[in-house]
Design a protein around this motif. Structure first.
Motif, PDB file in Angstrom:
ATOM      1  N   SER A 106      36.873  56.538  38.459  1.00  0.00           N
ATOM      2  CA  SER A 106      36.633  55.216  39.045  1.00  0.00           C
ATOM      3  C   SER A 106      35.548  55.288  40.102  1.00  0.00           C
ATOM      4  N   THR A 156      35.800  54.021  42.701  1.00  0.00           N
ATOM      5  CA  THR A 156      36.520  54.108  43.964  1.00  0.00           C
ATOM      6  C   THR A 156      36.339  55.488  44.614  1.00  0.00           C
ATOM      7  N   ASN A 171      43.853  42.184  41.682  1.00  0.00           N
ATOM      8  CA  ASN A 171      42.433  42.093  41.344  1.00  0.00           C
ATOM      9  C   ASN A 171      42.001  40.650  41.143  1.00  0.00           C
ATOM     10  N   LEU A 172      40.721  40.436  41.386  1.00  0.00           N
ATOM     11  CA  LEU A 172      40.201  39.068  41.409  1.00  0.00           C
ATOM     12  C   LEU A 172      40.274  38.372  40.041  1.00  0.00           C
ATOM     13  N   ARG A 182      42.598  33.110  46.819  1.00  0.00           N
ATOM     14  CA  ARG A 182      42.253  33.450  48.200  1.00  0.00           C
ATOM     15  C   ARG A 182      40.968  34.264  48.154  1.00  0.00           C
ATOM     16  N   PHE A 209      38.686  36.607  49.869  1.00  0.00           N
ATOM     17  CA  PHE A 209      38.856  37.517  51.002  1.00  0.00           C
ATOM     18  C   PHE A 209      37.516  37.827  51.668  1.00  0.00           C
ATOM     19  N   ARG A 228      30.592  42.724  43.421  1.00  0.00           N
ATOM     20  CA  ARG A 228      31.052  43.850  42.597  1.00  0.00           C
ATOM     21  C   ARG A 228      30.319  43.844  41.258  1.00  0.00           C
ATOM     22  N   ARG A 265      40.044  41.287  53.346  1.00  0.00           N
ATOM     23  CA  ARG A 265      41.207  42.097  52.965  1.00  0.00           C
ATOM     24  C   ARG A 265      40.992  43.505  53.523  1.00  0.00           C
ATOM     25  N   ASP A 288      38.580  46.566  52.173  1.00  0.00           N
ATOM     26  CA  ASP A 288      37.533  46.111  51.248  1.00  0.00           C
ATOM     27  C   ASP A 288      36.142  46.464  51.751  1.00  0.00           C
TER      28      ASP A 288
HETATM   29  N1  UFG Z   1      39.083  39.379  45.954  1.00  0.00           N
HETATM   30  C1  UFG Z   1      39.362  38.105  46.455  1.00  0.00           C
HETATM   31  N2  UFG Z   1      40.586  37.561  46.192  1.00  0.00           N
HETATM   32  C2  UFG Z   1      41.546  38.211  45.453  1.00  0.00           C
HETATM   33  C3  UFG Z   1      41.252  39.512  44.957  1.00  0.00           C
HETATM   34  C4  UFG Z   1      40.021  40.059  45.236  1.00  0.00           C
HETATM   35  O1  UFG Z   1      38.519  37.493  47.113  1.00  0.00           O
HETATM   36  O2  UFG Z   1      42.636  37.651  45.266  1.00  0.00           O
HETATM   37  C5  UFG Z   1      37.745  39.945  46.175  1.00  0.00           C
HETATM   38  C6  UFG Z   1      37.735  41.283  46.905  1.00  0.00           C
HETATM   39  O3  UFG Z   1      37.704  41.075  48.307  1.00  0.00           O
HETATM   40  C7  UFG Z   1      36.465  41.917  46.354  1.00  0.00           C
HETATM   41  C8  UFG Z   1      36.387  41.385  44.906  1.00  0.00           C
HETATM   42  O4  UFG Z   1      37.183  40.215  44.911  1.00  0.00           O
HETATM   43  O5  UFG Z   1      35.339  41.469  47.048  1.00  0.00           O
HETATM   44  C9  UFG Z   1      36.915  42.342  43.878  1.00  0.00           C
HETATM   45  O6  UFG Z   1      38.228  42.751  44.222  1.00  0.00           O
HETATM   46  P1  UFG Z   1      39.200  43.475  43.179  1.00  0.00           P
HETATM   47  O7  UFG Z   1      40.515  43.667  43.850  1.00  0.00           O
HETATM   48  O8  UFG Z   1      39.192  42.761  41.873  1.00  0.00           O
HETATM   49  O9  UFG Z   1      38.481  44.890  42.899  1.00  0.00           O
HETATM   50  P2  UFG Z   1      38.047  46.040  43.937  1.00  0.00           P
HETATM   51  O10 UFG Z   1      36.565  46.152  43.875  1.00  0.00           O
HETATM   52  O11 UFG Z   1      38.678  45.880  45.259  1.00  0.00           O
HETATM   53  O12 UFG Z   1      38.722  47.323  43.245  1.00  0.00           O
HETATM   54  C10 UFG Z   1      38.529  47.589  41.883  1.00  0.00           C
HETATM   55  C11 UFG Z   1      39.799  48.182  41.293  1.00  0.00           C
HETATM   56  C12 UFG Z   1      40.039  49.554  41.834  1.00  0.00           C
HETATM   57  C13 UFG Z   1      38.835  50.379  41.636  1.00  0.00           C
HETATM   58  C14 UFG Z   1      37.613  49.739  42.205  1.00  0.00           C
HETATM   59  C15 UFG Z   1      36.405  50.534  41.808  1.00  0.00           C
HETATM   60  O13 UFG Z   1      40.911  47.390  41.627  1.00  0.00           O
HETATM   61  O14 UFG Z   1      41.109  50.160  41.120  1.00  0.00           O
HETATM   62  O15 UFG Z   1      37.452  48.413  41.699  1.00  0.00           O
HETATM   63  O16 UFG Z   1      35.283  50.122  42.491  1.00  0.00           O
HETATM   64  F1  UFG Z   1      39.036  51.579  42.214  1.00  0.00           F
END
Ligand code: UFG
Length: 338
Positions: A124, A126, A199-200, A216, A218, A231, A293, A296
């Motif tokens: 990932s 991550t 996840n979004l 929401r 974030f 992203r 969040r 993040d």
């Molecule tokens: N977000 C919101 N509202 C939500 C969920 C997310 O605004 O309800 C925003 C987050 O702040 C972020 C974007 O949407 O800016 C993406 O968030 P995600 O939770 O969908 O994904 P992340 O980038 O935080 O994490 C994902 C996977 C991880 C992985 C990572 C790799 O969940 O498992 O990508 O970069 F490790």
């Protein structure tokens, strides 16, 4: 090629099984269904028209894994089986290390015993933690910020150490996914978040379907064009195809260790994703701006040029296709499952 797929009923796993079969490979799925559903296996069979060999087992169960490998004698393993919730990993770090690192170690041991010397590993983006700059290349510093991310990085180290061991013949492709989204265009398989999605993308589709009141958003004060997080959203079918290409690359090249970013090379903001989904659904999807969040980062998108050069792979599906396919799946997954 005979390919064992651990976690083959999961989100990326199930789509990869479909692409493997389409490419003419023989697949055996190894699953314990801890975060997936049995009916996904039937859906894969419906898409491919091929009965799927399935061994229900936990990869930490060495004897069961051994028996499975003895029967199938795979030429390669694609290893998805893992726990994947960032938030849960902060509460249950030992379980995450047990499954993600311990399970991978057991798998590598058993592979060696059966002379299975190719592995494609589900890693990932991550592992980069807070990247210093975007786009993120494979040479960027690693520094995961969560237990989940650290289990993925340790998994990578473990595999590289096995590749480098004296006399070893293991070849490995380590694939670092950015943000996997979308669903199979048939609407038959897709992501199945348990409970409230973190996840979004699934949060957006569940809100559009009326299961959640509003999204929401974030944080709107990031140093990005509209202030919301950016992203690299990559369609799961594109990701699946990269796994097939990685297997081919391991089989045909002298390179024994490939570490590759899988992303589109382009970032979209939270608001852009919501807008594109709204255009597909045909009405505005309600959202509310909230604070950032915890944990993040502002932006994270890939430099996928190495995967392009080494695999001849690039993500082909657009953000619109991602949203169309995810929405089709959201609507279909509300229907009875066979
Ligand atoms: N977000 C919101 N509202 C939500 C969920 C997310 O605004 O309800 C925003 C987050 O702040 C972020 C974007 O949407 O800016 C993406 O968030 P995600 O939770 O969908 O994904 P992340 O980038 O935080 O994490 C994902 C996977 C991880 C992985 C990572 C790799 O969940 O498992 O990508 O970069 F490790």
């Amino acid at each position: 090629m005979k390919v064992m797929v651990t976690g083959g009923a999961g989100f990326v796993g199930s789509h990869t099984v479909v692409e493997l079969i389409a490419a003419g490979h023989y697949v055996q799925v190894v699953e314990n269904f801890c975060n997936s559903e049995r009916w996904i296996v039937e859906r894969i069979e419906r898409i491919t028209g091929v009965p799927l060999a399935l061994d229900e087992l936990d990869i930490r169960d060495r004897d069961a894994l051994r028996a499975s490998m003895e029967r199938f004698r795979p030429d390669a393993v694609i290893h998805f089986a893992a726990l994947k919730s960032v938030s849960e990993s902060t509460q249950l770090p030992a379980s995450y290390y047990d499954v993600n690192v311990g399970g991978t170690a057991t798998l590598l041991d058993v592979m060696q015993e059966f002379d299975c010397n190719r592995i494609v590993f589900s890693s990932s983006a991550t592992v980069y933690g807070q990247p210093e700059a975007c786009p993120v290349a494979e040479s960027a510093a690693v520094g995961p910020a969560t237990p989940y991310g650290r289990t993925k990085l340790v998994g990578e180290w473990l595999i590289r150490d096995c590749v480098a061991a004296p006399g070893a013949s293991l070849g490995a492709a380590i694939l670092r996914y950015f943000n996997p989204v979308g669903a199979h265009p048939s609407g038959l398989i897709g992501e199945l978040p348990r409970g409230v999605p973190n996840n979004l993308a699934p949060y957006i589709t569940q809100t559009a379907a009326g299961q959640r009141d509003y999204i929401r958003v974030f944080g709107d004060d990031y140093a990005t064009p509209d202030g919301t997080g950016v992203r690299d959203y990559v369609h799961v079918v594109d990701l699946a195809k990269a796994h097939v290409a990685a297997l081919d690359a391991l089989a045909s090249s002298d390179q024994r260790e490939l570490t590759l970013n899988l992303g589109t090379g382009r970032g979209y903001s939270v608001l852009e994703l919501i807008e594109t989904f709204s255009s597909v659904v045909g009405r505005p999807i309600p959202y509310e701006r909230q604070g950032r969040r915890a944990g993040d980062i502002g932006e994270c998108w890939a430099d996928p040029s190495r995967a392009n050069a080494v695999l001849g792979w690039r993500a082909e599906k657009t953000l619109l296709e991602i949203c169309e396919d995810a929405w089709r799946w959201q609507q279909a997954s509300a229907l009875p499952h066979d």
